[in-house]
Design an enzyme around this catalytic site. Sequence first.
Site, PDB file in Angstrom:
ATOM      1  N   ARG A  52       0.839  -1.213   0.000  1.00 21.24           N
ATOM      2  CA  ARG A  52       0.000   0.000   0.000  1.00 21.24           C
ATOM      3  C   ARG A  52       0.875   1.264   0.000  1.00 21.24           C
ATOM      4  O   ARG A  52       0.571   2.248  -0.671  1.00 21.24           O
ATOM      5  CB  ARG A  52      -0.945  -0.019   1.207  1.00 21.24           C
ATOM      6  CG  ARG A  52      -1.985   1.096   1.148  1.00 21.24           C
ATOM      7  CD  ARG A  52      -3.045   0.954   2.212  1.00 21.24           C
ATOM      8  NE  ARG A  52      -2.510   1.106   3.563  1.00 21.24           N
ATOM      9  CZ  ARG A  52      -3.225   0.956   4.676  1.00 21.24           C
ATOM     10  NH1 ARG A  52      -4.504   0.637   4.597  1.00 21.24           N
ATOM     11  NH2 ARG A  52      -2.674   1.120   5.861  1.00 21.24           N
ATOM     12  N   LYS A 151      -2.613   6.981   1.129  1.00 21.79           N
ATOM     13  CA  LYS A 151      -2.414   7.257   2.553  1.00 21.79           C
ATOM     14  C   LYS A 151      -1.370   8.365   2.637  1.00 21.79           C
ATOM     15  O   LYS A 151      -0.174   8.116   2.827  1.00 21.79           O
ATOM     16  CB  LYS A 151      -1.991   5.978   3.278  1.00 21.79           C
ATOM     17  CG  LYS A 151      -2.218   6.053   4.767  1.00 21.79           C
ATOM     18  CD  LYS A 151      -2.228   4.680   5.376  1.00 21.79           C
ATOM     19  CE  LYS A 151      -2.131   4.728   6.882  1.00 21.79           C
ATOM     20  NZ  LYS A 151      -3.155   5.488   7.578  1.00 21.79           N
ATOM     21  N   GLU A 184     -16.368   6.230   6.187  1.00 19.35           N
ATOM     22  CA  GLU A 184     -15.471   5.599   7.166  1.00 19.35           C
ATOM     23  C   GLU A 184     -15.306   6.543   8.347  1.00 19.35           C
ATOM     24  O   GLU A 184     -16.004   7.558   8.442  1.00 19.35           O
ATOM     25  CB  GLU A 184     -14.123   5.258   6.524  1.00 19.35           C
ATOM     26  CG  GLU A 184     -13.351   6.456   6.031  1.00 19.35           C
ATOM     27  CD  GLU A 184     -11.972   6.106   5.462  1.00 19.35           C
ATOM     28  OE1 GLU A 184     -11.410   5.072   5.825  1.00 19.35           O
ATOM     29  OE2 GLU A 184     -11.456   6.905   4.658  1.00 19.35           O
TER      30      GLU A 184
HETATM   31  N1  PMP Z   1      -9.292   4.806   7.307  1.00 15.47           N
HETATM   32  C1  PMP Z   1      -8.394   5.775   7.527  1.00 15.47           C
HETATM   33  C2  PMP Z   1      -8.718   7.154   7.109  1.00 15.47           C
HETATM   34  C3  PMP Z   1      -7.171   5.474   8.146  1.00 15.47           C
HETATM   35  O1  PMP Z   1      -6.269   6.437   8.372  1.00 15.47           O
HETATM   36  C4  PMP Z   1      -6.905   4.142   8.536  1.00 15.47           C
HETATM   37  C5  PMP Z   1      -5.594   3.791   9.162  1.00 15.47           C
HETATM   38  N2  PMP Z   1      -5.448   4.266  10.474  1.00 15.47           N
HETATM   39  C6  PMP Z   1      -7.889   3.160   8.299  1.00 15.47           C
HETATM   40  C7  PMP Z   1      -9.056   3.538   7.668  1.00 15.47           C
HETATM   41  C8  PMP Z   1      -7.664   1.739   8.690  1.00 15.47           C
HETATM   42  O2  PMP Z   1      -6.674   1.172   7.868  1.00 15.47           O
HETATM   43  P1  PMP Z   1      -5.752  -0.021   8.394  1.00 15.47           P
HETATM   44  O3  PMP Z   1      -6.658  -1.144   8.728  1.00 15.47           O
HETATM   45  O4  PMP Z   1      -4.879  -0.354   7.224  1.00 15.47           O
HETATM   46  O5  PMP Z   1      -5.015   0.499   9.562  1.00 15.47           O
END
Ligand code: PMP
Length: 292
Positions: A52, A151, A184
């Site tokens: 990622r 990200k 989210e």
């Molecule tokens: N959404 C956002 C906006 C995030 O920053 C994150 C990570 N903290 C997630 C979802 C969750 O992603 P992951 O399971 O890869 O930590």
Amino acid sequence: MSRKIYINSEIVSEENAKVSVLDHGYLYGDGVFEGIRAYNGRVFKLDEHIKRLYQSAKTIMLKIELTPAEMKEAILETIRANELKDAYIRVVISRGIGDLGLDPLKCKNSTLVIIASKISLYDPKFYEEGLKIKTVPTRRNGPEMVNPRIKSLNYLNNIMARIEANLMNSPEAIMLNSEGYVAECTGDNIFIVYDGELITPPITAGILRGIKREVAMQLAEELGLNVKEMLFTRHDLFNAEECFLTGTAAEVIPVVEVDGRQIGSGKPGPYTNNIIEKFRELTQSTGVPIYK
Ligand code: PMP
């Protein structure tokens, strides 16, 4: 003990880990990052996080000096330098030193920082009692703007939402997308159990493709739940049987109230609890070993 930080191919003490004020990561939030966890001497889903990271970097045309294999080794080396078995690891790659204009062509080399730290866990009572959270006014960036799948170091969209959640005394914030569908949270993906099926917004809703999201979907399928990626509204959320969030820091955490509406029985539901249990088993038993 002072932390040991990886910075541009060196491991130095925290006091000496410094980035220039002319780094475009600082001036413009120009860069990408990952948050990774290690459990019991193993790094959980390391390859997925590295993938990622390189995908985010590719989209913003950010050159990473290391190959993915070298990145993996640099991460493991940083954890070893801090003698950790359980850790939160932050990998940050910024555009590097440039001038005051925003043109990335002026930045010759990206800056790579890796921090491996002890984790401060969420209060265990949240996993037993569940979170009570609220929807905030700030909408999630749409994929037609800066795609949330990147990200990036530019987290103001989520920070705005977090400020609003803080004002409402809510430990997380539900963010809707520009069309009003549930997207989210500020640092977590969201799931509901509705009519006995597990539903989560699709990536096209404008969300980060969470690595724990994928794990939760897989675990739910193994538990015999039908999993669907489907848009849903706050109305669906209020009337869901169960709700939970996933993320690197939160892991899998139950939600029992949204905007003052009780979700299901008002206690973490049976599917959520089963997924939490399976998730814990998986984190304790899989991953890339840190020490040989
Ligand atoms: N959404 C956002 C906006 C995030 O920053 C994150 C990570 N903290 C997630 C979802 C969750 O992603 P992951 O399971 O890869 O930590």
